[in-house]
Design a protein around this motif. Structure first.
Motif, PDB file in Angstrom:
ATOM      1  N   ILE A  15     -47.464  92.784   7.124  1.00  0.00           N
ATOM      2  CA  ILE A  15     -47.702  93.717   6.018  1.00  0.00           C
ATOM      3  C   ILE A  15     -48.396  94.964   6.560  1.00  0.00           C
ATOM      4  CG2 ILE A  15     -48.863  94.062   3.789  1.00  0.00           C
ATOM      5  CD1 ILE A  15     -48.723  91.041   3.375  1.00  0.00           C
ATOM      6  N   VAL A  16     -47.976  96.127   6.097  1.00  0.00           N
ATOM      7  CA  VAL A  16     -48.641  97.382   6.440  1.00  0.00           C
ATOM      8  C   VAL A  16     -48.979  98.125   5.150  1.00  0.00           C
ATOM      9  CG1 VAL A  16     -47.508  97.612   8.685  1.00  0.00           C
ATOM     10  CG2 VAL A  16     -46.450  98.635   6.671  1.00  0.00           C
ATOM     11  N   SER A  17     -50.011  98.955   5.209  1.00  0.00           N
ATOM     12  CA  SER A  17     -50.393  99.756   4.057  1.00  0.00           C
ATOM     13  C   SER A  17     -50.995 101.078   4.526  1.00  0.00           C
ATOM     14  CB  SER A  17     -51.408  99.006   3.180  1.00  0.00           C
ATOM     15  OG  SER A  17     -51.728  99.760   2.025  1.00  0.00           O
ATOM     16  N   ASP A  18     -50.601 102.171   3.885  1.00  0.00           N
ATOM     17  CA  ASP A  18     -51.132 103.478   4.250  1.00  0.00           C
ATOM     18  C   ASP A  18     -52.618 103.594   3.936  1.00  0.00           C
ATOM     19  OD1 ASP A  18     -48.572 104.580   4.991  1.00  0.00           O
ATOM     20  OD2 ASP A  18     -48.104 104.751   2.865  1.00  0.00           O
ATOM     21  N   ASN A  41     -52.657  98.226   9.792  1.00  0.00           N
ATOM     22  CA  ASN A  41     -52.340  99.545  10.356  1.00  0.00           C
ATOM     23  C   ASN A  41     -52.597 100.672   9.351  1.00  0.00           C
ATOM     24  OD1 ASN A  41     -51.475  98.819  13.034  1.00  0.00           O
ATOM     25  ND2 ASN A  41     -49.612  97.982  12.116  1.00  0.00           N
ATOM     26  N   ALA A  42     -53.721 100.568   8.663  1.00  0.00           N
ATOM     27  CA  ALA A  42     -54.058 101.554   7.637  1.00  0.00           C
ATOM     28  C   ALA A  42     -54.318 102.926   8.252  1.00  0.00           C
ATOM     29  CB  ALA A  42     -55.287 101.095   6.858  1.00  0.00           C
ATOM     30  N   SER A  59     -55.662  89.852  -3.134  1.00  0.00           N
ATOM     31  CA  SER A  59     -55.556  91.281  -2.861  1.00  0.00           C
ATOM     32  C   SER A  59     -54.231  91.717  -3.470  1.00  0.00           C
ATOM     33  CB  SER A  59     -55.616  91.586  -1.366  1.00  0.00           C
ATOM     34  OG  SER A  59     -54.513  91.004  -0.701  1.00  0.00           O
ATOM     35  N   ILE A  60     -54.062  93.021  -3.654  1.00  0.00           N
ATOM     36  CA  ILE A  60     -52.886  93.515  -4.367  1.00  0.00           C
ATOM     37  C   ILE A  60     -52.297  94.689  -3.607  1.00  0.00           C
ATOM     38  CG2 ILE A  60     -52.003  94.395  -6.560  1.00  0.00           C
ATOM     39  CD1 ILE A  60     -54.618  93.194  -7.854  1.00  0.00           C
ATOM     40  N   LEU A  61     -51.030  94.575  -3.268  1.00  0.00           N
ATOM     41  CA  LEU A  61     -50.301  95.637  -2.577  1.00  0.00           C
ATOM     42  C   LEU A  61     -49.508  96.429  -3.597  1.00  0.00           C
ATOM     43  CD1 LEU A  61     -49.507  96.809   0.259  1.00  0.00           C
ATOM     44  CD2 LEU A  61     -47.515  95.289   0.162  1.00  0.00           C
TER      45      LEU A  61
END
Length: 282
Positions: free
Chosen positions: A196-199, A223-224, A170-172
């Motif tokens: 890791i968190v991502s909007d 926590n998208a 996967s790619i952040l």
């Protein structure tokens, strides 16, 4: 008053393909627009990148400065076209050893190739990229198709079975206006998103296992705020025709299950080729 965010745009190209761009630079992930028919794949016929379709889609997203082409794994529906997008745009090609061997067969010059290094940040303009070790979903009868690695350059034309899985990532993608996580294959590794968190999460849903478990371990773990399903369209059908869902993807079940988490994230379904100002969502 909230600080005004710099523009950040997202375009879905179908399958797991996305273009992420600001006003200066673009990042392509898994662009796949040739889409040979199912019979060609099943019969093991040689697959040919559709150069005209690639040219068309380089214009359609509306960018002239693609800086990098990223590959999340080296199956044909992620890696057949990607080296040609890099060739046409003079972009850096980043992926696994297997993906790089697919690119060498085009050929791409070694100076334009970069092997993904798990956990290490890569700066491209205003973007910071990080590859995260992931897993492919149980796509075909509970099995991952075309396992193994590509150990030599794929010169000439090859069948789908020659585009072996290689490493799955996967790619952040981090930008001042938000973070986007591309999770292109519907598997996961336990604990892969710890800390890791991502909007925004671009969530591949074709070939997934139990939907609720998948959601708990990927977008909910991250926590998208926004979840966007990808890789649910029938990638054996030309993009010039009306989009159909991949047989067996059970898209309505995904929407129903994901909808139960409306208090945690917003679900957005994009149209292929439509450019969205995703900074306005955050």
């Amino acid at each position: 008053m909230a600080q005004k965010k710099d523009p950040l745009y997202l375009t879905w190209l179908g399958t797991a393909g996305v273009l992420i761009e600001d006003d200066h630079d673009g990042i392509l992930i898994d662009p796949y627009v040739s889409r040979p028919g199912l019979l060609s794949v099943v019969l093991g016929l040689s697959l040919k990148p559709d150069r005209d379709a690639i040219e068309k889609w380089l214009i359609r997203p509306g960018t002239k400065n693609i800086r990098a082409v990223l590959v999340s794994h080296s199956h044909f529906d992620h890696c057949l076209d990607a080296p040609f997008f890099a060739l046409k745009t003079n972009a850096l090609f980043i992926g696994s050893k297997s993906a790089l061997n697919a690119a060498r067969g085009v050929p791409l010059d070694e100076s334009g190739l970069k092997e993904a290094d798990i956990g290490r940040d890569i700066k491209i303009g205003a973007f910071t990229l990080r590859f995260i070790e992931s897993a492919h979903g149980p796509a075909f009868l509970g099995r991952v198709p075309y396992p193994g690695t590509i150990d030599r350059p794929l010169t000439g034309r090859h069948s789908a079975r020659d585009y072996k899985l290689g490493q799955t990532y996967s790619i952040l993608i981090t930008h001042a206006s938000g973070t986007i996580l591309h999770h292109g294959s519907a598997g996961f590794r336990s604990g892969m998103y710890d800390g890791i968190v991502s909007d925004i999460v671009l969530l591949g849903i074709g070939g997934r296992g139990h939907t609720q478990t998948y959601l708990e371990n990927v977008p909910l773990k991250l926590n998208a705020k926004i979840v966007i399903p990808i890789h649910f369209d029938n990638f054996f059908v030309s993009l010039d025709r009306k989009m159909k869902n991949l047989p067996g993807v059970n898209f309505q079940e995904f929407l129903t299950t994901a909808g139960k988490y409306g208090n945690r994230f917003q679900l957005k379904v994009l149209s292929v080729g439509e450019k969205s100002a995703c900074h306005t969502w955050l």
